[in-house]
Design a protein around this motif. Structure first.
Motif, short mmCIF file in Angstrom:
data_model
loop_
_atom_site.label_atom_id
_atom_site.label_comp_id
_atom_site.label_asym_id
_atom_site.label_seq_id
_atom_site.Cartn_x
_atom_site.Cartn_y
_atom_site.Cartn_z
N CYS A 253 -3.36 -2.29 35.53
CA CYS A 253 -2.86 -2.26 36.90
C CYS A 253 -1.36 -2.04 36.94
N ASP A 254 -0.88 -1.89 38.15
CA ASP A 254 0.56 -1.82 38.37
C ASP A 254 0.86 -2.47 39.71
N THR A 255 1.88 -3.31 39.76
CA THR A 255 2.21 -3.94 41.05
C THR A 255 2.84 -2.92 41.98
N ASP A 256 3.33 -1.81 41.39
CA ASP A 256 3.92 -0.74 42.18
C ASP A 256 2.96 0.45 42.15
N ALA A 257 2.27 0.68 43.28
CA ALA A 257 1.24 1.73 43.34
C ALA A 257 1.81 3.10 43.00
N ASN A 258 3.14 3.28 43.18
CA ASN A 258 3.75 4.57 42.90
C ASN A 258 3.98 4.81 41.40
N SER A 259 3.82 3.73 40.59
CA SER A 259 4.10 3.87 39.16
C SER A 259 2.83 4.02 38.33
N LEU A 260 1.69 4.13 39.00
CA LEU A 260 0.41 4.11 38.29
C LEU A 260 0.32 5.08 37.13
N MET A 261 0.90 6.25 37.30
CA MET A 261 0.75 7.29 36.28
C MET A 261 1.96 7.32 35.33
N ILE A 262 2.90 6.40 35.53
CA ILE A 262 4.11 6.43 34.70
C ILE A 262 3.87 5.64 33.42
N GLU A 263 4.18 6.28 32.31
CA GLU A 263 4.02 5.61 31.03
C GLU A 263 5.08 4.52 30.89
N ASN A 264 4.73 3.39 30.28
CA ASN A 264 5.66 2.26 30.10
C ASN A 264 6.28 1.78 31.41
N SER A 265 5.54 1.86 32.50
CA SER A 265 6.05 1.34 33.77
C SER A 265 6.34 -0.15 33.61
N PRO A 266 7.53 -0.62 34.01
CA PRO A 266 7.88 -2.03 33.83
C PRO A 266 7.05 -2.97 34.72
N THR A 267 6.34 -2.40 35.68
CA THR A 267 5.55 -3.24 36.58
C THR A 267 4.05 -3.17 36.25
N ALA A 268 3.72 -2.47 35.14
CA ALA A 268 2.30 -2.35 34.76
C ALA A 268 1.88 -3.58 33.96
N PHE A 269 0.61 -3.91 34.03
CA PHE A 269 0.09 -4.99 33.19
C PHE A 269 -1.40 -4.79 32.92
N CYS A 270 -1.90 -5.59 31.99
CA CYS A 270 -3.32 -5.54 31.66
C CYS A 270 -3.92 -6.91 31.93
N SER A 271 -5.09 -6.91 32.59
CA SER A 271 -5.80 -8.15 32.86
C SER A 271 -7.09 -8.11 32.05
N SER A 272 -7.47 -9.25 31.48
CA SER A 272 -8.69 -9.28 30.69
C SER A 272 -9.60 -10.38 31.23
N THR A 273 -10.86 -10.04 31.47
CA THR A 273 -11.77 -11.06 32.00
C THR A 273 -13.13 -10.97 31.33
N VAL A 274 -13.79 -12.11 31.21
CA VAL A 274 -15.14 -12.10 30.65
C VAL A 274 -16.18 -12.23 31.77
N GLU A 275 -15.70 -12.41 32.99
CA GLU A 275 -16.59 -12.50 34.16
C GLU A 275 -17.00 -11.09 34.58
N PRO A 276 -18.22 -10.93 35.12
CA PRO A 276 -18.59 -9.60 35.63
C PRO A 276 -17.67 -9.23 36.80
#
Ligand code: ADP
Length: 632
Positions: free
Chosen positions: A324-347
């Motif tokens: 994800c990215d907290t900044d919708a405009n940075s979605l396609m930017i590599e190494n965006s400082p506002t991007a992160f990864c979430s991991s879940t075991v729930e469906p």
């Protein structure tokens, strides 16, 4: 029994390239220790020094009770397994495994028994007649292990043994090696660049970078309490997410985390470990959150929510990764400082392109200094507290200390005190309550409430949460600050004095004799024979080197000049007394030698203008100053 002890181990190539810096580790008998780090960090070099394949530049290596720096590899009772197997291609598996034993002239029947036992353990009995080229990579690595096993070493050294195998086989061999370790009851040192191997195999992990040990601990310790951003990012998959943020302490004691696109609130209870000096809302701080500590939110989580736009969803079976990215405009930017990864075991039904809310596990946040990258949330932190000084007394930590000698020197007023865990112990002093206990190795980490403050200390004593207790404070380890300016700094535990080593002619009882000296700050200290020998052990070049003599406070003695036995010409170290620090239970003289201030303990009442300083050379450490390497 095979403990392995590395004390101040260095490897320096060509007198200047430091591949390994001050490596210190006590490996227990039967322990499984993993050295991990990126390529070139010095892990193989360290292992090869233990094996005896690489000369140790400085430091002490013990295997069992024996100093092994100069012991031949074959006499160290170790066996090494390499990445490239190093099998003889024209010998059968049997002969490859038996080779070392044949060289040692072990009787045939015994060789046969050992080879079959090892083959049995490793499940390669049916291949004993084959040549290595008729084996798979995994089978070859087992042969290499077999060759190590038959030697029945006390210590197994494994250098990236699984790197040549494919991912599936690697995972299987990991479990096999762990099982082998349990079965063989030997000490294992395992080198890898693969953090998954380190996390899954090691009793303890040593993380290295650029020749320096970053952190040593159990996998859980390193995962939960990384000392810096490097360790935090190196261990764990997917990697920890990092964000720029500021931290602000609010009037209710909570701390507000402000980052680009989200704000979090840390309740007071979770803030006691935070470095108080960065809670001003201005300092730039790095926030770290592991992917499984940001999970899709159901319902509401006030102060712990992040809203972001999903760029990619990876279904991995048990686990789903949401990028994800907290900044919708940075979605396609590599190494965006506002991007992160979430991991879940729930469906989850989350789809790429959606705007989604995530819940952050506030108690698992990590913070790092932007410049030094060290943690701002230490496991046993130094804490800051307010202190009111008046009339020879200091009021702090819900109690007070009377110490006219010290506090009459400080102007009446309010100061910030910095209290390190080393200044605290269970004993008479401040009354408080134990609020939290955590085990760390064989010790316990305590959080104790004293008045309105919380302090942290480490102890092997066992106490319970909720227990009332008393905490002693060593005032000489406490720093007093006035708006950041030091008013009274903690007394250091040791000092370093720059100097050289020399052999000089001196007059003794009318005769001229040759003696060895440490030349420091225009004075000279005569060296005892044992110390002189240690200096000669460094080679003749020692006379030309710029050195640092490191001396613990307890090993420095000052004597009044009038009490000193007459010294030889120009002998001794004479220092001017600048001040006396009277802590009540201990008194220090503040001295100066060639502009360098230092303290010594002092027991007399009268304070002389000058003193003669001497060291207990049994405990003095010597450094090669040019490359900052501890010689002994
Ligand atoms: P790792 O095993 O962590 O990949 P190494 O222990 O092999 O790293 O190497 C550590 C450092 O020492 C590297 O920077 C490497 O370039 C350096 N080094 C290794 N051998 C030599 C050598 N013979 N001369 C000079 N530098 C060396």
């Amino acid at each position: 029994m095979a403990k392995v002890s590395l004390k101040h181990i260095y490897k320096v190539y060509d007198g200047k390239v430091k591949a390994v810096n001050d490596f210190n580790l006590e490996i227990e008998d039967k322990e499984f220790v993993v050295f991990v780090g990126p390529s070139g960090c010095g892990k193989s070099t360290t292992l090869r020094m233990v094996a005896g394949l690489e000369e140790i530049t400085a430091g002490e290596l013990r295997i069992g009770d024996r100093i092994c720096n100069h012991v031949e590899p074959k006499d160290r009772n170790i066996a090494m397994v390499f990445q490239n197997y190093a099998l003889f291609p024209n010998m059968t598996v049997y002969d490859n495994i038996a080779f070392g034993l044949k060289m040692h002239k072990v009787p045939k029947a015994e060789i046969d028994k050992k080879v079959h036992e090892a083959a049995e353990i490793l499940g390669i009995t049916e291949y004993l007649d084959r040549k290595p080229k008729a084996l798979s990579g995994g089978q070859r690595q087992r042969v290499a292990l077999g060759r190590a096993i038959v030697r029945e070493p006390n210590v197994f050294l494994l250098d990236e043994p699984l790197s040549n195998l494919d991912a599936k086989l690697r995972a299987r061999m990991r479990t096999e090696i762990t099982r082998l370790h349990k079965r063989l009851q030997a000490t294992f040192i395992y080198v890898t660049h693969d953090q998954v191997e380190a996390m899954t195999m090691g009793d303890r992990i040593v993380v290295m970078k650029g020749g320096f040990v970053q952190q040593i601990g159990t996998p859980q310790e390193l995962f939960n309490f990384p000392v810096n951003k490097f360790v935090a990012g190196f261990l764990g998959t997917p990697q920890m997410n990092f964000f720029d943020c500021t931290l602000l302490k609010e009037s209710d004691g909570s701390v507000t985390v402000r980052a680009d696109g989200f704000t979090l609130s840390i309740p007071e209870e979770e803030t006691y470990r935070l470095d108080a000096s960065v809670l001003d809302g201005a300092h730039k701080v790095t926030l770290g959150i592991r992917p499984d500590d940001i999970t899709p939110l159901k319902g509401e989580a006030k102060g712990a929510e992040i809203e972001a736009t999903v760029s990619l969803v990876e279904e991995l079976g048990v686990q789903t990764l949401i990028y994800c990215d907290t900044d919708a405009n940075s979605l396609m930017i590599e190494n965006s400082p506002t991007a992160f990864c979430s991991s879940t075991v729930e469906p989850t039904a989350i789809k790429a392109g959606e705007k989604t809310k995530f819940r952050v596990n506030i108690s698992k946040l990590h913070f790092f200094d932007v410049e030094t990258e060290t943690t701002l949330k230490e496991r046993v932190p130094t804490v800051k507290a307010q202190c009111r000084v008046e009339g020879g007394e200091a009021k702090l930590l819900g109690g007070s200390v009377v110490c006219p000698g010290l506090f009459s020197r400080i102007e009446s007023g309010t100061y910030t005190v910095s209290i390190s865990p080393a200044a605290l112990s269970f004993g008479n002093g401040f009354k408080g309550v134990i609020e939290a206990v955590e085990q760390q190795g064989r010790e316990y980490v305590y959080r104790v409430r004293l008045g309105d403050d919380r302090v942290f200390l480490k102890s092997d004593e066992k106490h319970e949460t909720g227990e009332e207790t008393e905490i002693a404070l060593a005032l000489d380890s406490v720093g007093f600050y006035d708006n950041g300016t030091p008013v009274m700094e903690p007394i250091p535990e040791a000092y370093r004095f720059d100097g050289t080593f020399a052999k000089l002619k001196v007059k003794e009882g009318g005769k001229t004799v040759k003696r060895h000296f440490a030349l420091i700050a225009g004075g000279k200290l005569c060296l005892p024979d044992e110390f002189t020998q240690k200096m000669y052990d460094q080679g003749r070049g020692i006379f030309k080197k710029e050195l640092s003599y490191e001396v613990s406070l307890d090993d420095i003695t000052a004597t009044s000049m009038s009490d000193t036995a007459p010294m030889g010409e120009g002998e001794g170290l004479v220092a001017a007394v600048e001040d006396v620090l009277d802590y009540g239970y201990v008194k220090y003289l503040k001295l100066k030698l060639e502009g360098k201030p230092f303290c010594v303990k002092w027991v007399g009442d009268a304070v002389p203008p000058e003193v003669s300083v001497s060291f207990d050379f049994d405990n003095v450490r010597v450094y090669d100053k040019a490359i900052d390497m501890k010689l002994f």
